[in-house]
Design a protein around this motif. Structure first.
Motif, PDB file in Angstrom:
ATOM      1  N   ARG A 153      19.392 -20.460 -79.504  1.00  0.00           N
ATOM      2  CA  ARG A 153      18.176 -21.203 -79.135  1.00  0.00           C
ATOM      3  C   ARG A 153      17.126 -20.963 -80.259  1.00  0.00           C
ATOM      4  O   ARG A 153      16.436 -21.972 -80.794  1.00  0.00           O
ATOM      5  CB  ARG A 153      17.537 -20.964 -77.971  1.00  0.00           C
ATOM      6  N   ASP A 156      17.558 -23.378 -83.235  1.00  0.00           N
ATOM      7  CA  ASP A 156      17.741 -24.847 -82.905  1.00  0.00           C
ATOM      8  C   ASP A 156      16.549 -25.525 -83.773  1.00  0.00           C
ATOM      9  O   ASP A 156      15.433 -25.018 -84.156  1.00  0.00           O
ATOM     10  CB  ASP A 156      17.331 -25.076 -81.500  1.00  0.00           C
ATOM     11  N   LYS A 161      12.979 -27.247 -78.042  1.00  0.00           N
ATOM     12  CA  LYS A 161      13.878 -26.294 -77.424  1.00  0.00           C
ATOM     13  C   LYS A 161      13.802 -24.849 -77.922  1.00  0.00           C
ATOM     14  O   LYS A 161      14.462 -24.008 -77.192  1.00  0.00           O
ATOM     15  CB  LYS A 161      15.293 -26.963 -78.160  1.00  0.00           C
ATOM     16  N   GLY A 165      13.463 -23.698 -74.446  1.00  0.00           N
ATOM     17  CA  GLY A 165      14.727 -23.665 -74.024  1.00  0.00           C
ATOM     18  C   GLY A 165      14.893 -24.932 -73.455  1.00  0.00           C
ATOM     19  O   GLY A 165      16.075 -25.026 -72.976  1.00  0.00           O
TER      20      GLY A 165
END
Length: 282
Positions: A153, A156, A161, A165
């Motif tokens: 994560r 990312d 995100k 998350g």
């Protein structure tokens, strides 16, 4: 001048509230869409993220003559990054093209980092020489191996995100109905407000445009409501105070306009027929 028509003010207040909700939901939805598009644009199509010991499904297009998975060769930087192919070749739902499917797995002994894998096809004789280089590029993948979900994560490309998350597309989808619902309620309230004010000889100014003699203001009263050309009306400023009289010039079935020679009149201010006792603008 005392403010009047508190029932109209309540509708106006509710409309303002739903307007703010609609604007907030729109901004969140737009942010989610932009964040998702930017992240998608920055991430190559053949870039894969995987967590150690958590297999993921891979699907790809078949090139050349392939009848069984034995006709497909998997090449990896590391023996600890393996692809287990399904035993059957299948046709894609939309175009009917032959596709392969497999399960990519990073073993626990593999260190996090970037790895390259390649899919090769044994028999590509039917593919033109000029196209084989393109096929090779399409069959090369970069695999980003992460130790856990948190590490994946944090890398990312989507800021939403990365920090929440939650997929930016999920946020956009979740807030879009709020825009529709709030917008629908605003439309309903505006209709009720217009009808209620029209019965009392009042109307909101919904448009203001420049005119050679000042400003031309447009409002929702017309012949249907008994208004006549040349009729005098009261005009109220942003504070709900009577500021001047205006004379109706252009009259329609349900809308009319007048020209005024004064600044600081904007959409949302109100006009009222003289036979009533004033109005408010928000």
């Amino acid at each position: 001048m005392d403010k009047i028509f508190t029932d109209s003010n309540k509708l106006i207040s509710n409309r303002v509230i739903f307007g703010r909700i609609c604007l907030f939901a729109f901004l969140i939805t737009l942010t989610g869409i932009l964040d998702g598009l930017i992240a998608s644009y920055r991430k190559p199509a053949n870039d894969i993220d995987i967590i150690i010991e958590r297999p993921i499904e891979m699907i790809g297009k078949v090139y050349g003559k392939v009848t069984t998975p034995d006709d497909i060769i998997f090449i990896s930087d590391s023996p600890n990054l393996a692809l287990l192919l399904d035993k059957d070749i299948f046709s894609s739902h939309w175009f009917g093209e032959d596709m392969w499917r497999g399960e990519l797995k990073a073993n626990s002994s593999l260190r996090p980092g970037k790895y390259n894998i390649k899919i090769k096809f044994r028999d590509v004789s039917m593919i033109k020489l000029d196209d084989r280089e393109k096929v090779e590029k399409l069959s090369v993948y970069t695999v980003n191996v992460h130790s856990d979900a948190k590490a994946m994560r944090q890398s990312d490309l989507s800021l939403i995100k990365r920090f929440t998350g939650i997929s930016p597309w999920s946020i956009a989808i979740a807030f879009f109905p709020i825009i529709v619902i709030a917008g629908g309620l605003i439309f309903i309230i505006s209709g009720k407000l217009d009808a209620q004010m029209a019965q009392k000889g009042m109307a909101e100014i919904y448009r203001v445009s420049r005119h050679s003699r000042g400003l031309e203001v447009f409002f929702g009263l017309g012949r249907t409501h008994g208004l006549e050309a040349g009729e005098k009306m009261h005009l109220f400023n942003e504070s709900g105070d009577l500021v001047t009289e205006l004379v109706v010039e252009n009259i329609g079935k349900e809308t009319s306009s007048a020209v005024i020679d004064m600044p600081k009149i904007r959409p949302g201010c109100m006009v009222a027929r003289i036979l009533d006792h004033g109005a408010l603008c928000h």
